[in-house]
Design a protein around this motif. Structure first.
Motif, PDB file in Angstrom:
ATOM      1  N   ARG A   1      -6.776   5.853  -4.267  1.00  8.95           N
ATOM      2  CA  ARG A   1      -7.130   4.794  -5.227  1.00  8.95           C
ATOM      3  C   ARG A   1      -5.865   4.250  -5.931  1.00  8.95           C
ATOM      4  O   ARG A   1      -5.652   3.057  -6.031  1.00  8.95           O
ATOM      5  CB  ARG A   1      -8.109   5.377  -6.257  1.00  8.95           C
ATOM      6  CG  ARG A   1      -8.729   4.329  -7.184  1.00  8.95           C
ATOM      7  CD  ARG A   1      -9.378   4.984  -8.376  1.00  8.95           C
ATOM      8  NE  ARG A   1      -8.393   5.734  -9.146  1.00  8.95           N
ATOM      9  CZ  ARG A   1      -8.609   6.946  -9.678  1.00  8.95           C
ATOM     10  NH1 ARG A   1      -9.762   7.563  -9.511  1.00  8.95           N
ATOM     11  NH2 ARG A   1      -7.663   7.549 -10.379  1.00  8.95           N
ATOM     12  N   ASP A   2      -5.000   5.163  -6.370  1.00 11.32           N
ATOM     13  CA  ASP A   2      -3.804   4.735  -7.128  1.00 11.32           C
ATOM     14  C   ASP A   2      -2.800   3.942  -6.296  1.00 11.32           C
ATOM     15  O   ASP A   2      -1.974   3.221  -6.858  1.00 11.32           O
ATOM     16  CB  ASP A   2      -3.075   5.968  -7.705  1.00 11.32           C
ATOM     17  CG  ASP A   2      -3.841   6.577  -8.850  1.00 11.32           C
ATOM     18  OD1 ASP A   2      -4.894   6.005  -9.234  1.00 11.32           O
ATOM     19  OD2 ASP A   2      -3.405   7.630  -9.351  1.00 11.32           O
ATOM     20  N   THR A   3      -2.838   4.147  -4.998  1.00 20.20           N
ATOM     21  CA  THR A   3      -1.834   3.474  -4.157  1.00 20.20           C
ATOM     22  C   THR A   3      -2.432   2.346  -3.300  1.00 20.20           C
ATOM     23  O   THR A   3      -1.709   1.745  -2.506  1.00 20.20           O
ATOM     24  CB  THR A   3      -1.149   4.494  -3.218  1.00 20.20           C
ATOM     25  OG1 THR A   3      -2.148   5.120  -2.407  1.00 20.20           O
ATOM     26  CG2 THR A   3      -0.367   5.543  -3.988  1.00 20.20           C
ATOM     27  N   ALA A   4      -3.722   2.074  -3.506  1.00 19.61           N
ATOM     28  CA  ALA A   4      -4.390   1.078  -2.642  1.00 19.61           C
ATOM     29  C   ALA A   4      -3.685  -0.280  -2.733  1.00 19.61           C
ATOM     30  O   ALA A   4      -3.501  -0.975  -1.723  1.00 19.61           O
ATOM     31  CB  ALA A   4      -5.860   0.957  -3.030  1.00 19.61           C
ATOM     32  N   HIS A   5      -3.275  -0.684  -3.952  1.00 20.04           N
ATOM     33  CA  HIS A   5      -2.633  -2.005  -4.103  1.00 20.04           C
ATOM     34  C   HIS A   5      -1.288  -2.053  -3.372  1.00 20.04           C
ATOM     35  O   HIS A   5      -0.861  -3.112  -2.912  1.00 20.04           O
ATOM     36  CB  HIS A   5      -2.456  -2.342  -5.589  1.00 20.04           C
ATOM     37  CG  HIS A   5      -1.518  -1.435  -6.322  1.00 20.04           C
ATOM     38  ND1 HIS A   5      -1.776  -0.092  -6.529  1.00 20.04           N
ATOM     39  CD2 HIS A   5      -0.302  -1.662  -6.868  1.00 20.04           C
ATOM     40  CE1 HIS A   5      -0.763   0.453  -7.178  1.00 20.04           C
ATOM     41  NE2 HIS A   5       0.138  -0.477  -7.402  1.00 20.04           N
ATOM     42  N   LEU A   6      -0.629  -0.901  -3.246  1.00 23.21           N
ATOM     43  CA  LEU A   6       0.655  -0.871  -2.530  1.00 23.21           C
ATOM     44  C   LEU A   6       0.422  -0.895  -1.017  1.00 23.21           C
ATOM     45  O   LEU A   6       1.188  -1.526  -0.272  1.00 23.21           O
ATOM     46  CB  LEU A   6       1.468   0.356  -2.957  1.00 23.21           C
ATOM     47  CG  LEU A   6       1.887   0.341  -4.436  1.00 23.21           C
ATOM     48  CD1 LEU A   6       2.494   1.670  -4.847  1.00 23.21           C
ATOM     49  CD2 LEU A   6       2.868  -0.800  -4.702  1.00 23.21           C
ATOM     50  N   TYR A   7      -0.627  -0.223  -0.595  1.00 21.17           N
ATOM     51  CA  TYR A   7      -0.914  -0.257   0.849  1.00 21.17           C
ATOM     52  C   TYR A   7      -1.232  -1.684   1.304  1.00 21.17           C
ATOM     53  O   TYR A   7      -0.882  -2.080   2.422  1.00 21.17           O
ATOM     54  CB  TYR A   7      -2.040   0.715   1.220  1.00 21.17           C
ATOM     55  CG  TYR A   7      -2.191   0.772   2.726  1.00 21.17           C
ATOM     56  CD1 TYR A   7      -1.120   1.166   3.526  1.00 21.17           C
ATOM     57  CD2 TYR A   7      -3.371   0.369   3.349  1.00 21.17           C
ATOM     58  CE1 TYR A   7      -1.206   1.173   4.914  1.00 21.17           C
ATOM     59  CE2 TYR A   7      -3.474   0.370   4.738  1.00 21.17           C
ATOM     60  CZ  TYR A   7      -2.395   0.774   5.512  1.00 21.17           C
ATOM     61  OH  TYR A   7      -2.480   0.764   6.889  1.00 21.17           O
ATOM     62  N   GLU A   8      -1.880  -2.448   0.416  1.00 17.60           N
ATOM     63  CA  GLU A   8      -2.162  -3.854   0.738  1.00 17.60           C
ATOM     64  C   GLU A   8      -0.897  -4.593   1.184  1.00 17.60           C
ATOM     65  O   GLU A   8      -0.927  -5.441   2.047  1.00 17.60           O
ATOM     66  CB  GLU A   8      -2.738  -4.573  -0.487  1.00 17.60           C
ATOM     67  CG  GLU A   8      -4.242  -4.499  -0.636  1.00 17.60           C
ATOM     68  CD  GLU A   8      -4.979  -5.073   0.571  1.00 17.60           C
ATOM     69  OE1 GLU A   8      -4.794  -6.258   0.878  1.00 17.60           O
ATOM     70  OE2 GLU A   8      -5.715  -4.307   1.221  1.00 17.60           O
ATOM     71  N   ARG A   9       0.234  -4.259   0.536  1.00 19.06           N
ATOM     72  CA  ARG A   9       1.486  -4.965   0.840  1.00 19.06           C
ATOM     73  C   ARG A   9       2.020  -4.662   2.238  1.00 19.06           C
ATOM     74  O   ARG A   9       2.757  -5.449   2.804  1.00 19.06           O
ATOM     75  CB  ARG A   9       2.588  -4.554  -0.148  1.00 19.06           C
ATOM     76  CG  ARG A   9       2.306  -4.944  -1.572  1.00 19.06           C
ATOM     77  CD  ARG A   9       3.498  -4.505  -2.428  1.00 19.06           C
ATOM     78  NE  ARG A   9       3.215  -4.660  -3.833  1.00 19.06           N
ATOM     79  CZ  ARG A   9       4.000  -4.208  -4.805  1.00 19.06           C
ATOM     80  NH1 ARG A   9       5.121  -3.572  -4.513  1.00 19.06           N
ATOM     81  NH2 ARG A   9       3.678  -4.380  -6.057  1.00 19.06           N
ATOM     82  N   VAL A  10       1.706  -3.469   2.742  1.00 21.96           N
ATOM     83  CA  VAL A  10       2.344  -3.034   4.002  1.00 21.96           C
ATOM     84  C   VAL A  10       1.353  -2.786   5.131  1.00 21.96           C
ATOM     85  O   VAL A  10       1.738  -2.313   6.197  1.00 21.96           O
ATOM     86  CB  VAL A  10       3.190  -1.741   3.768  1.00 21.96           C
ATOM     87  CG1 VAL A  10       4.367  -2.015   2.863  1.00 21.96           C
ATOM     88  CG2 VAL A  10       2.337  -0.593   3.223  1.00 21.96           C
ATOM     89  N   LYS A  11       0.090  -3.132   4.908  1.00 21.61           N
ATOM     90  CA  LYS A  11      -0.932  -2.723   5.878  1.00 21.61           C
ATOM     91  C   LYS A  11      -0.725  -3.352   7.261  1.00 21.61           C
ATOM     92  O   LYS A  11      -1.192  -2.801   8.251  1.00 21.61           O
ATOM     93  CB  LYS A  11      -2.325  -3.037   5.355  1.00 21.61           C
ATOM     94  CG  LYS A  11      -2.617  -4.506   5.207  1.00 21.61           C
ATOM     95  CD  LYS A  11      -3.995  -4.745   4.646  1.00 21.61           C
ATOM     96  CE  LYS A  11      -4.231  -6.242   4.585  1.00 21.61           C
ATOM     97  NZ  LYS A  11      -5.412  -6.587   3.829  1.00 21.61           N
ATOM     98  N   THR A  12       0.007  -4.486   7.334  1.00 22.73           N
ATOM     99  CA  THR A  12       0.223  -5.078   8.660  1.00 22.73           C
ATOM    100  C   THR A  12       1.326  -4.362   9.441  1.00 22.73           C
ATOM    101  O   THR A  12       1.453  -4.554  10.645  1.00 22.73           O
ATOM    102  CB  THR A  12       0.596  -6.581   8.548  1.00 22.73           C
ATOM    103  OG1 THR A  12       1.706  -6.695   7.665  1.00 22.73           O
ATOM    104  CG2 THR A  12      -0.560  -7.411   8.055  1.00 22.73           C
ATOM    105  N   VAL A  13       2.114  -3.552   8.757  1.00 23.52           N
ATOM    106  CA  VAL A  13       3.223  -2.886   9.470  1.00 23.52           C
ATOM    107  C   VAL A  13       3.192  -1.357   9.361  1.00 23.52           C
ATOM    108  O   VAL A  13       3.926  -0.678  10.084  1.00 23.52           O
ATOM    109  CB  VAL A  13       4.604  -3.412   8.984  1.00 23.52           C
ATOM    110  CG1 VAL A  13       4.849  -4.823   9.468  1.00 23.52           C
ATOM    111  CG2 VAL A  13       4.743  -3.340   7.479  1.00 23.52           C
ATOM    112  N   VAL A  14       2.375  -0.813   8.476  1.00 18.93           N
ATOM    113  CA  VAL A  14       2.242   0.650   8.385  1.00 18.93           C
ATOM    114  C   VAL A  14       0.814   1.012   8.824  1.00 18.93           C
ATOM    115  O   VAL A  14      -0.150   0.659   8.143  1.00 18.93           O
ATOM    116  CB  VAL A  14       2.503   1.157   6.948  1.00 18.93           C
ATOM    117  CG1 VAL A  14       2.229   2.662   6.856  1.00 18.93           C
ATOM    118  CG2 VAL A  14       3.936   0.846   6.517  1.00 18.93           C
ATOM    119  N   PRO A  15       0.654   1.701   9.955  1.00 18.65           N
ATOM    120  CA  PRO A  15      -0.692   2.046  10.420  1.00 18.65           C
ATOM    121  C   PRO A  15      -1.431   2.905   9.382  1.00 18.65           C
ATOM    122  O   PRO A  15      -0.811   3.723   8.700  1.00 18.65           O
ATOM    123  CB  PRO A  15      -0.450   2.841  11.708  1.00 18.65           C
ATOM    124  CG  PRO A  15       0.970   2.567  12.083  1.00 18.65           C
ATOM    125  CD  PRO A  15       1.704   2.200  10.848  1.00 18.65           C
TER     126      PRO A  15
END
Ligand code: SF4
Length: 369
Positions: free
Chosen positions: A49-63
């Motif tokens: 939950r705490d990192t969901a907004h950061l994953y949004e930034r990299v989801k196209t390049v980090v599986p």
């Protein structure tokens, strides 16, 4: 297409033997700040939950399968950064989970050097290579500067020593020395002014002379020489990442897809630059892609930069080749966390070198554009 005419008047090689290891790190930062306990690195619903907004930034390049490994480190680093009053400066060649998720400032060497002059924090962590951390230290002698892996070197920085520059001055008396920032503090201290690949031409022409010594990148020297009437005495250094590209491989890519845009870094050899549509520093390469939004593009540089721009511009297709920099890749999330927890490795530059090197770096930073 960029035309390249080689008008370097002379290229000289090593004049003395050169072991150019970084200065040994000292442990004064640990004594001053103390160690912090290792936080939990468990992947759970709270971390997700705490990192969901950061994953949004990299989801196209980090599986998504890799995120449970990165996320606990990302959360821990961002928390420890606050506790230490630290900032992270990350170069464009850092991996996306560093560049997009824990860095406070990102950019090329010039942008990072400029940011380093404005930093308010007590601690600077350099997510990049050793010469960049030294530059941050030179500009912030009273702050603690850390590099997460002291072995993160650079083939250009190790290509020349301070003694080499002194011998060059003896051989070419009165000719000013322009030094690429990809050098040790000791080499900068022997120089009149530094430059980056963003401003090399401007720096060379700013001196108002008809000849300069330009060290240590022979290919950047050739590129600058192709754009100016100033005569260039170059040095035989090169970037082990960019010198591996060839004009032939780019010609093959263009033959397969004539619409592809080829964007190259000026540390590449002349035949690569001649085969490209645009040449510029990493910051200028990124600006070019942002502005032109090509359907397909080859970034002729280190691989992570394409990933970082891809995360921002998912509609652009990035085509290989690219080459990895083994030095940049020494910096990882676990090492950044360890660096912040145990205040290592502290970058140390002696005061006399700092004073002289800072003059050369500041002369560049404050050059009127
Ligand atoms: S990419 Fe080349 S110039 Fe940059 S750090 Fe790596 S070896 Fe040095």
């Amino acid at each position: 297409m960029s035309a390249v005419e080689t008008s370097v008047v002379e290229t000289v090689g090593p004049l003395v033997a050169r072991p150019s290891a970084p200065l040994p790190a000292r442990r004064t930062a640990l004594r001053k700040f103390g160690a912090l306990p290792t936080p939990s690195l468990e992947w759970n619903a709270e971390v997700e939950r705490d990192t969901a907004h950061l994953y949004e930034r990299v989801k196209t390049v980090v599986p998504s399968i890799e995120w449970p490994f990165f996320a606990p480190y990302v959360r821990a680093i961002n928390a420890v950064k606050k506790e230490r009053n630290a900032v992270i400066l990350a170069h464009n060649y850092q991996t996306p989970e560093i560049y997009h998720c824990v860095a406070d400032f990102v950019g090329d060497s010039l942008q990072l050097a400029r940011e380093a002059t404005k930093v308010k924090a007590d601690v600077i962590v350099q997510a990049g290579v050793h010469f960049m951390a030294e530059t941050a230290k030179i500009l912030n002698p009273d702050k603690t500067v850390l590099i997460p892996d002291v072995r993160a070197g650079c083939s250009l920085a190790s290509a020349i020593t301070g003694e080499d520059v002194r011998l060059l001055r003896e051989r070419f008396p009165g000719v000013p020395v322009v030094t690429y920032v990809n050098t040790s503090a000791v080499v900068k201290a022997e120089s009149d002014i530094t430059c980056t690949s963003s401003n090399a031409l401007q720096v060379v022409e700013s001196l108002g002379v008809d000849k300069v010594i330009f060290v240590p990148d022979q290919y950047l020297a050739k590129y600058v020489a192709s754009q100016t009437k100033v005569k260039i005495i170059a040095w035989k250094g090169s970037c082990e990442v960019h010198e591996r590209f060839t004009g032939d491989e780019l010609a093959m890519i263009r033959a397969n897809d004539p619409s592809v845009q080829i964007v190259a870094h000026p540390e590449c050899p002349p035949d690569v630059i001649a085969a490209s549509d645009f040449t510029g520093s990493t910051a200028h390469m990124i600006d070019y892609v942002r502005k032109h939004r090509p359907k397909r593009v080859v970034l002729v540089t280190e691989c992570s930069m394409a990933d970082n721009v891809q995360a921002e511009l998912p509609d652009v297709q990035f085509t290989r080749p690219c080459n990895l920099c083994p030095h940049m890749k020494r910096i990882t999330l676990p090492k950044i966390l360890d660096s912040l927890l145990h205040m290592k490795e502290e970058v140390v530059v002696d005061p006399a070198t700092t004073e002289k090197a800072r003059r050369a770096v500041e002369r560049m930073i404050y050059l009127k554009s």
